[in-house]
Design a protein around this motif. Structure first.
Motif, PDB file in Angstrom:
ATOM      1  N   PRO A   1      16.667  25.360  18.725  1.00 10.01           N
ATOM      2  CA  PRO A   1      17.252  26.108  17.604  1.00 10.01           C
ATOM      3  C   PRO A   1      17.349  27.624  17.800  1.00 10.01           C
ATOM      4  N   PRO A   2      16.397  28.293  18.482  1.00 10.72           N
ATOM      5  CA  PRO A   2      16.547  29.742  18.640  1.00 10.72           C
ATOM      6  C   PRO A   2      17.783  30.166  19.446  1.00 10.72           C
ATOM      7  N   SER A   3      18.431  29.232  20.118  1.00  8.74           N
ATOM      8  CA  SER A   3      19.628  29.586  20.882  1.00  8.74           C
ATOM      9  C   SER A   3      20.900  29.518  20.032  1.00  8.74           C
ATOM     10  N   TYR A   4      20.763  29.229  18.742  1.00  6.93           N
ATOM     11  CA  TYR A   4      21.915  29.086  17.847  1.00  6.93           C
ATOM     12  C   TYR A   4      22.055  30.256  16.885  1.00  6.93           C
ATOM     13  N   SER A   5      23.298  30.598  16.580  1.00  5.00           N
ATOM     14  CA  SER A   5      23.648  31.366  15.392  1.00  5.00           C
ATOM     15  C   SER A   5      24.238  30.350  14.428  1.00  5.00           C
ATOM     16  N   MET A   6      24.006  30.530  13.135  1.00  2.21           N
ATOM     17  CA  MET A   6      24.418  29.515  12.170  1.00  2.21           C
ATOM     18  C   MET A   6      25.288  30.103  11.059  1.00  2.21           C
ATOM     19  N   SER A   7      26.451  29.497  10.867  1.00  2.20           N
ATOM     20  CA  SER A   7      27.303  29.802   9.718  1.00  2.20           C
ATOM     21  C   SER A   7      26.924  28.858   8.593  1.00  2.20           C
ATOM     22  N   VAL A   8      26.884  29.395   7.381  1.00  4.53           N
ATOM     23  CA  VAL A   8      26.437  28.613   6.233  1.00  4.53           C
ATOM     24  C   VAL A   8      27.544  28.550   5.179  1.00  4.53           C
ATOM     25  N   ILE A   9      27.915  27.325   4.813  1.00  3.21           N
ATOM     26  CA  ILE A   9      28.915  27.081   3.783  1.00  3.21           C
ATOM     27  C   ILE A   9      28.367  25.999   2.864  1.00  3.21           C
ATOM     28  N   THR A  10      27.330  26.343   2.113  1.00  4.80           N
ATOM     29  CA  THR A  10      26.706  25.424   1.174  1.00  4.80           C
ATOM     30  C   THR A  10      26.520  26.160  -0.151  1.00  4.80           C
ATOM     31  N   PRO A  11      26.335  25.434  -1.258  1.00  3.07           N
ATOM     32  CA  PRO A  11      26.067  26.110  -2.534  1.00  3.07           C
ATOM     33  C   PRO A  11      24.754  26.881  -2.471  1.00  3.07           C
ATOM     34  N   PRO A  12      24.621  27.976  -3.242  1.00  6.18           N
ATOM     35  CA  PRO A  12      23.408  28.800  -3.161  1.00  6.18           C
ATOM     36  C   PRO A  12      22.090  28.036  -3.275  1.00  6.18           C
ATOM     37  N   ALA A  13      22.008  27.046  -4.149  1.00  6.15           N
ATOM     38  CA  ALA A  13      20.754  26.289  -4.295  1.00  6.15           C
ATOM     39  C   ALA A  13      20.413  25.539  -3.007  1.00  6.15           C
TER      40      ALA A  13
END
Length: 153
Positions: A70-82
């Motif tokens: 996992p530390p080798s990843y950058s992550m885009s997030v497209i989920t509801p705030p909760a």
């Protein structure tokens, strides 16, 4: 912001949390953006083991913990705030260092958490679009800043 974009796009791998088969959803559009830019990307979706994007099936990963290294990843997030709040806690515990919170994926509390807990947290006001930093609008500039070339189809 240039330094954050450079760091985010210098990752060897990317994950898209909220990736979807539905072409009307931004999780689909953002995942497709990574694919069309020839970036190594993994879809995160705990509800569906496979999604279909750009006429191809893609095996999903259920959480940041299930990513290889996992530390080798950058992550885009497209989920509801909760959902984003819990997801970011998992990403932090898994060792992900850089996140990009798409417009609509965060509230004030989530944004403060991301900025405090991650080396890079791209989100909020700014960017070239009217709704804040967005991979679909600002990603190509980020790739350029990071020195990542890609071939337009």
């Amino acid at each position: 912001m240039e330094a954050m974009l450079r760091t985010f796009f210098s990752s060897p791998r990317f994950a898209v949390a909220g990736a979807s088969s539905d072409p009307n959803k931004y999780g689909h559009k953002v995942f497709a953006w990574y694919l069309t830019h020839s970036l190594p990307v993994t879809p995160l979706n705990p509800r569906s083991p496979i999604i279909s994007v750009l006429s191809k099936a893609h095996t999903t990963t259920a959480s940041p913990f299930a990513l290889p290294d996992p530390p080798s990843y950058s992550m885009s997030v497209i989920t509801p705030p909760a959902v984003t709040k819990q997801l970011l806690k998992e990403a932090k515990d898994a060792g992900i260092l850089a996140v990009w919170l798409q417009p609509g994926s965060f509230d004030k509390e989530v944004l403060e958490y991301a900025r405090k807990e991650f080396r890079v947290a791209i989100a909020g006001e700014g960017g070239r679009g009217g709704e804040g930093w967005c991979v679909l609008v600002d990603g190509e500039q980020g790739l350029k800043i990071a020195g990542r070339e890609w071939n337009k189809l």
